[in-house]
Design a protein around this motif. Structure first.
Motif, PDB file in Angstrom:
ATOM      1  N   ASN B  91     -61.147 -23.703  55.944  1.00  0.00           N
ATOM      2  CA  ASN B  91     -60.977 -22.791  55.030  1.00  0.00           C
ATOM      3  C   ASN B  91     -58.689 -22.961  54.097  1.00  0.00           C
ATOM      4  N   TRP B  92     -57.972 -23.389  54.808  1.00  0.00           N
ATOM      5  CA  TRP B  92     -56.530 -23.429  54.694  1.00  0.00           C
ATOM      6  C   TRP B  92     -57.079 -24.745  53.660  1.00  0.00           C
ATOM      7  N   SER B  93     -57.758 -25.324  53.719  1.00  0.00           N
ATOM      8  CA  SER B  93     -57.222 -26.942  52.616  1.00  0.00           C
ATOM      9  C   SER B  93     -57.318 -26.393  51.672  1.00  0.00           C
ATOM     10  N   SER B  94     -57.839 -24.962  50.917  1.00  0.00           N
ATOM     11  CA  SER B  94     -57.551 -24.707  49.837  1.00  0.00           C
ATOM     12  C   SER B  94     -56.079 -25.228  49.639  1.00  0.00           C
ATOM     13  N   LEU B  95     -55.110 -25.088  50.358  1.00  0.00           N
ATOM     14  CA  LEU B  95     -53.640 -25.077  49.583  1.00  0.00           C
ATOM     15  C   LEU B  95     -53.128 -26.320  49.339  1.00  0.00           C
ATOM     16  N   VAL B  96     -54.443 -27.372  49.986  1.00  0.00           N
ATOM     17  CA  VAL B  96     -53.374 -28.235  48.607  1.00  0.00           C
ATOM     18  C   VAL B  96     -54.509 -28.788  47.627  1.00  0.00           C
ATOM     19  N   PRO B  97     -53.168 -29.221  46.653  1.00  0.00           N
ATOM     20  CA  PRO B  97     -54.112 -29.138  44.967  1.00  0.00           C
ATOM     21  C   PRO B  97     -54.787 -29.738  44.657  1.00  0.00           C
ATOM     22  N   LEU B 189     -52.653 -13.368  46.003  1.00  0.00           N
ATOM     23  CA  LEU B 189     -54.513 -13.660  46.285  1.00  0.00           C
ATOM     24  C   LEU B 189     -54.606 -14.712  47.489  1.00  0.00           C
ATOM     25  N   MET B 190     -53.570 -15.806  46.591  1.00  0.00           N
ATOM     26  CA  MET B 190     -54.099 -17.269  47.751  1.00  0.00           C
ATOM     27  C   MET B 190     -53.072 -17.328  49.133  1.00  0.00           C
ATOM     28  N   ALA B 191     -52.549 -15.981  49.480  1.00  0.00           N
ATOM     29  CA  ALA B 191     -51.620 -15.644  50.642  1.00  0.00           C
ATOM     30  C   ALA B 191     -52.978 -14.832  51.364  1.00  0.00           C
ATOM     31  N   LEU B 192     -53.685 -13.730  50.130  1.00  0.00           N
ATOM     32  CA  LEU B 192     -54.720 -13.080  51.283  1.00  0.00           C
ATOM     33  C   LEU B 192     -55.632 -14.508  51.403  1.00  0.00           C
ATOM     34  N   ASP B 193     -56.219 -14.733  50.206  1.00  0.00           N
ATOM     35  CA  ASP B 193     -57.527 -15.999  51.153  1.00  0.00           C
ATOM     36  C   ASP B 193     -56.817 -16.594  51.650  1.00  0.00           C
ATOM     37  N   LEU B 194     -56.309 -16.920  52.624  1.00  0.00           N
ATOM     38  CA  LEU B 194     -55.954 -17.944  53.625  1.00  0.00           C
ATOM     39  C   LEU B 194     -55.967 -17.328  54.697  1.00  0.00           C
ATOM     40  N   LEU B 195     -55.191 -15.753  54.697  1.00  0.00           N
ATOM     41  CA  LEU B 195     -55.568 -14.356  56.291  1.00  0.00           C
ATOM     42  C   LEU B 195     -56.677 -14.177  55.848  1.00  0.00           C
TER      43      LEU B 195
END
Lengths: 247, 234
Positions: B91-97, B189-195
């Protein structure tokens, strides 16, 4: 929307492999390390508890030993006290015995000295009495006294058994008649006759004077000695007094 | 136009298409396994800060298993923990561009749900035997057998849909907002997505534990004494 079954299968296999790999390389080692640390901590706690128990037991033993020391000290003190009491009693007994023996010895010595002193005093008193009697008797030397002594001499001669009287005063036997003061010739002759009559024989009688007799008339022969004087009497009295005062 | 929900094959290994999700999954696997090897290579009784963190993770997983399943955690730790770790990292791999989370694709979520479904059966049979496991469908009474059977399928499907829907929607929303607004607008929204990704990983793992616990505890297996959990001795 469709499902790619190949991808589904690959992802399933991927996750299974990941589960296996992480189980092998992460979850199990880390959990084992946690368990090892827990076991080590438990072992250390157990050892600490064991050592604490040992320390408590050692402390209890030390307390017990200290109590034993106290009891032993009390026992030693009691024994020493008892021994001291026994030694004191024994020493007192010995001292009492020694004191009693010393007292008895002192009493004996004192009694002996007292007896000796009494004897000495008695002898001295006897001598003093005899001396007094000598001085008194010296004043009594007169015709009456001499007549008395003559009659006492004759009485003594007559009291001798006949064979003895005849043996000691046979005719011609020399006898000495000793008086305190020289006799007059008439008195000597009269005394000679009276003595010969008493013997019933005629011995040869020679008269002598001896002031030491104080007063009296004595007759001495080879086998005869009639002591009839104040001196003889006082000597006999002194001997009797001295003999009576012997301890 | 290709559907964003479709998995596009990057290349093929024979007849097998390899999608981006599979590639990211492999990368995640490599990262997790290498990370695990690096971490466990220097384990010691006196832990470093990093070792303490990972021991805390393991301990937390164990505590969650004990609290949720009422059993000793060792047999279930790897499955539950790996599900959580994989989903969380995915789920958090979305942090990688340029990287799209594999959980945003239906196949990955379906694979995870399928594993949970199989795991429930596997742990249930292992705990109470085949007969015992089948008997769990007759609880509280045999009338419930059809419903329980359907439930076992639908709850697995719900796992799949829940995870897929949440992650995929997050990715879609961020993509749409990013295409419409400026560069910095999607950041909240990305922070919310991480949560959301973290919560979904937790929910997926907890639900997996609940389903497995339902299969093993309905056999009458007594719940473990929670006082046996690791507590500092007094």
């Amino acid at each position: 929307m469709t499902i790619d079954w190949w991808t589904l299968g690959i992802q399933t296999v991927n996750v299974v492999i990941l589960i296996w790999l992480l189980e092998r390389f992460f979850w199990r080692p880390v959990a084992a390390m946690i368990e090892q640390r827990r076991a080590t901590a438990q072992r250390i706690l157990d050892e600490a508890e064991g050592k604490r128990s040992q320390a408590i037991a050692a402390l209890a033993k030390i307390e017990q030993t200290r109590a034993g020391f106290a009891r032993e000290r009390e026992a030693i003190l009691a024994a020493a006290h008892e021994a001291a009491e026994l030694a004191r009693a024994a020493r007192l007994g010995e001292a009492a015995k020694e004191a009693a023996a010393l007292l008895a010895e002192v009493k004996t010595v004192m009694e002996k000295e007292k007896s000796l002193a009494d004897k000495a005093w008695s002898e001295r008193a006897s001598h003093l009495a005899v001396e007094i009697a000598e001085r008194l008797a010296a004043r009594l030397d007169g015709p009456a006294v001499r007549a008395s002594f003559l009659s006492w001499l004759l009485k003594e001669i007559r009291a001798l058994p006949d064979p003895v009287r005849q043996a000691v005063a046979a005719n011609g036997v020399a006898l000495e008649a000793i008086s305190a003061t020289p006799l007059a010739p008439a008195d000597e002759e009269r005394y000679r006759e009276r003595i010969s009559d008493a013997f019933g024989a005629h011995p040869l009688i020679v008269f002598k004077a001896d002031p030491a007799l104080i007063a009296g008339l004595e007759l001495h022969g080879p086998h005869l000695a009639v002591r009839n004087s104040w001196r003889a009497d006082l000597t006999q009295i002194l001997a009797d007094l001295t003999h009576d005062n012997r301890p | 136009m290709t559907s964003p929900l479709a998995s596009v094959a990057l290349f093929h290994l024979g007849p097998v298409p390899v999608t981006a999700g599979v590639e990211v999954t492999w990368a995640i696997m490599v990262v997790l396994v290498l990370g695990g090897i690096l971490i466990t290579r220097r384990l010691s009784l006196v832990p470093s800060a990093a070792q303490t963190v990972f021991e805390l993770i393991v301990d937390t997983v164990d505590a969650q298993i004990r609290a949720t399943m009422r059993v000793e955690p060792a047999p279930y730790r790897a499955f539950v923990g790996t599900l959580f770790a994989f989903i969380f990292v995915a789920n958090w791999s979305s942090l990688v561009p340029g990287v799209e989370p594999p959980t945003a694709h239906l196949e990955t979520d379906a694979a995870l749900a399928l594993l949970v479904f199989v795991a429930v059966i596997w742990f249930g049979i292992r705990a109470g035997g085949l007969r015992g496991y089948l008997a769990t469908f007759a609880t509280p009474n045999p009338i419930m057998i059809p419903l329980n059977f359907v439930e076992s399928l639908t709850r697995t499907f719900s796992l799949l849909v829940r995870l897929f829907g949440n992650v995929m929607s997050g990715v879609f929303v961020i993509g749409i907002v990013l295409s419409l607004a400026g560069l910095l607008v999607p950041i909240p929204l990305m922070a919310l997505d991480l949560l959301t990704g973290a919560v979904q990983a937790y929910i997926f793992a907890v639900l997996a534990m609940v389903f497995i616990a339902g299969a093993i505890n309905e056999e009458g297996q007594p719940a473990p004494d929670t006082s046996s959990q690791r507590t500092p001795p007094s």
